[in-house]
Design a protein around this motif. Structure first.
Motif, PDB file in Angstrom:
ATOM      1  N   ARG A 191       1.276  -7.172  -5.024  1.00  0.00           N
ATOM      2  CA  ARG A 191       1.915  -6.674  -3.804  1.00  0.00           C
ATOM      3  C   ARG A 191       1.031  -6.909  -2.581  1.00  0.00           C
ATOM      4  NH1 ARG A 191       3.866  -2.561  -7.380  1.00  0.00           N
ATOM      5  NH2 ARG A 191       2.169  -1.143  -6.823  1.00  0.00           N
ATOM      6  N   ARG A 192      -0.294  -6.806  -2.756  1.00  0.00           N
ATOM      7  CA  ARG A 192      -1.192  -7.143  -1.656  1.00  0.00           C
ATOM      8  C   ARG A 192      -1.097  -8.616  -1.311  1.00  0.00           C
ATOM      9  NH1 ARG A 192      -6.302  -3.789  -4.140  1.00  0.00           N
ATOM     10  NH2 ARG A 192      -5.612  -1.696  -3.509  1.00  0.00           N
ATOM     11  N   LEU A 193      -0.931  -9.460  -2.328  1.00  0.00           N
ATOM     12  CA  LEU A 193      -0.724 -10.883  -2.071  1.00  0.00           C
ATOM     13  C   LEU A 193       0.540 -11.105  -1.251  1.00  0.00           C
ATOM     14  CD1 LEU A 193      -1.446 -13.853  -2.517  1.00  0.00           C
ATOM     15  CD2 LEU A 193      -0.208 -13.746  -4.704  1.00  0.00           C
ATOM     16  N   GLY A 194       1.611 -10.353  -1.573  1.00  0.00           N
ATOM     17  CA  GLY A 194       2.842 -10.452  -0.790  1.00  0.00           C
ATOM     18  C   GLY A 194       2.622 -10.039   0.651  1.00  0.00           C
ATOM     19  N   LEU A 195       1.831  -8.969   0.855  1.00  0.00           N
ATOM     20  CA  LEU A 195       1.514  -8.544   2.216  1.00  0.00           C
ATOM     21  C   LEU A 195       0.758  -9.634   2.968  1.00  0.00           C
ATOM     22  CD1 LEU A 195       1.304  -6.434   4.479  1.00  0.00           C
ATOM     23  CD2 LEU A 195      -0.706  -5.507   3.317  1.00  0.00           C
ATOM     24  N   LEU A 196      -0.199 -10.276   2.291  1.00  0.00           N
ATOM     25  CA  LEU A 196      -0.949 -11.361   2.925  1.00  0.00           C
ATOM     26  C   LEU A 196      -0.030 -12.531   3.264  1.00  0.00           C
ATOM     27  CD1 LEU A 196      -4.233 -11.394   0.788  1.00  0.00           C
ATOM     28  CD2 LEU A 196      -3.923 -10.535   3.122  1.00  0.00           C
ATOM     29  N   LEU A 197       0.938 -12.816   2.386  1.00  0.00           N
ATOM     30  CA  LEU A 197       1.892 -13.885   2.680  1.00  0.00           C
ATOM     31  C   LEU A 197       2.732 -13.534   3.906  1.00  0.00           C
ATOM     32  CD1 LEU A 197       3.146 -14.823  -0.909  1.00  0.00           C
ATOM     33  CD2 LEU A 197       1.663 -16.170   0.582  1.00  0.00           C
ATOM     34  N   GLY A 198       3.121 -12.263   4.006  1.00  0.00           N
ATOM     35  CA  GLY A 198       3.869 -11.840   5.184  1.00  0.00           C
ATOM     36  C   GLY A 198       3.062 -11.973   6.454  1.00  0.00           C
ATOM     37  N   VAL A 199       1.790 -11.565   6.416  1.00  0.00           N
ATOM     38  CA  VAL A 199       0.915 -11.693   7.592  1.00  0.00           C
ATOM     39  C   VAL A 199       0.722 -13.162   7.946  1.00  0.00           C
ATOM     40  CG1 VAL A 199      -1.411 -11.287   8.457  1.00  0.00           C
ATOM     41  CG2 VAL A 199      -0.248  -9.498   7.151  1.00  0.00           C
ATOM     42  N   ALA A 200       0.555 -13.995   6.914  1.00  0.00           N
ATOM     43  CA  ALA A 200       0.409 -15.431   7.164  1.00  0.00           C
ATOM     44  C   ALA A 200       1.671 -16.007   7.803  1.00  0.00           C
ATOM     45  CB  ALA A 200       0.104 -16.162   5.862  1.00  0.00           C
TER      46      ALA A 200
END
Length: 278
Positions: free
Chosen positions: A62-71
């Motif tokens: 889920r943190r990876l998903g958050l990073l993808l969203g920020v990217a």
């Protein structure tokens, strides 16, 4: 008389969103029962380790998903500058929900020994069939509305593809995650069965809620846009714009409600300290 009919129609079209929110509120009882079963059980050492591993894995993805969203937000700023400000929230939400779906779809299988012969639970023991079929119906409705507006030229090809890609991809991931949870055999040790059932219940509700939100948001936006389109408004009394606007508001309100309930399901399955240390 015409205004009364319009008000009644508006209220009637809002009702499906209200009913969907009510069903997700009732699903909270399912979560409480599953969590209570885990709290009362004394899991085996492998069951306790499984709980910890599953919680850690879900948080990482889920943190990876958050990073993808920020990217995605940063990329939109680079490409569109200040015009991208309206895309920040949708892109961030897309990344967060993608993280939820990927976490549940790729969740590793527990390492405990499975029962011989293999025993598997029923889908109805994990999640209400009403919620699953509502998710599928919402995705189908979103696809139908998008394709219809694409063919009539109301939305461009790029917008239509973007509106189709996220819900359809989410639906595919959700079906895969639920199928994996359904086909996984029950554990051999009876003490680990409540943990296994809770993990299946969490997966089914998380992917169903995430997919429902990803389909309702574009559906509501497209319906609202069509309802307030000046070219669609006729000189006489027309109920179609009223129905479209009400449907759009209902879809967006339902998406917000389901997203709120989704936050409750993001809390991982936990066992009591006594069970974990025994």
């Amino acid at each position: 008389m015409g205004r009364l009919i319009a008000v009644l129609l508006f209220i009637a079209v809002l009702m499906p969103g209200v009913l969907l929110g009510r069903e997700w509120w009732l699903a909270g009882g399912h979560r409480a029962v599953a969590a209570g079963g885990v709290e009362l059980a004394e899991p085996t050492p492998e069951g306790a380790r499984t709980l910890q591993r599953q919680a850690q894995y879900g948080r990482r993805v889920r943190r990876l998903g958050l990073l993808l969203g920020v990217a995605g937000v940063i990329g939109s700023v680079v490409m569109l500058a200040e015009a991208s400000v309206f895309l920040w929230v949708p892109v961030l939400v897309l990344g967060l929900l993608a993280g939820v779906l990927l976490a549940e779809t790729t969740r590793p299988r527990p390492r405990w020994k499975t029962a011989v012969p293999a025993r598997r639970p029923r889908r109805s023991e994990q999640i209400s069939g009403w919620l699953v079929w509502t998710m599928r119906a919402v995705v189908a409705a979103e696809v139908a509305v998008t394709v219809s507006q694409w063919h009539t030229g109301e939305v461009s090809g790029a917008v239509a593809l973007a509106a189709l890609a996220a819900p359809v991809a989410a639906w595919v991931l959700a079906e895969i995650a639920m199928l994996r949870a359904l086909l996984r055999p029950l554990p051999e040790q009876g003490a680990d069965i409540p943990i296994d059932e809770a993990l299946r219940t969490w997966t089914a509700h998380l992917v169903t809620a995430a997919t429902t939100v990803l389909a309702l948001l574009p559906l509501g936006t497209l319906l609202l846009r069509a309802g307030i389109d000046p070219d669609r408004v006729s000189e006489g009394f027309d109920l179609l714009p009223v129905a479209l606007v009400a449907g759009g508001f209902s879809a967006l309100a339902a998406a917000i409600a389901v997203a709120a309930f989704l936050l409750g399901w993001l809390r991982p399955v936990r066992s009591s300290a006594r069970a974990l240390t025994s």
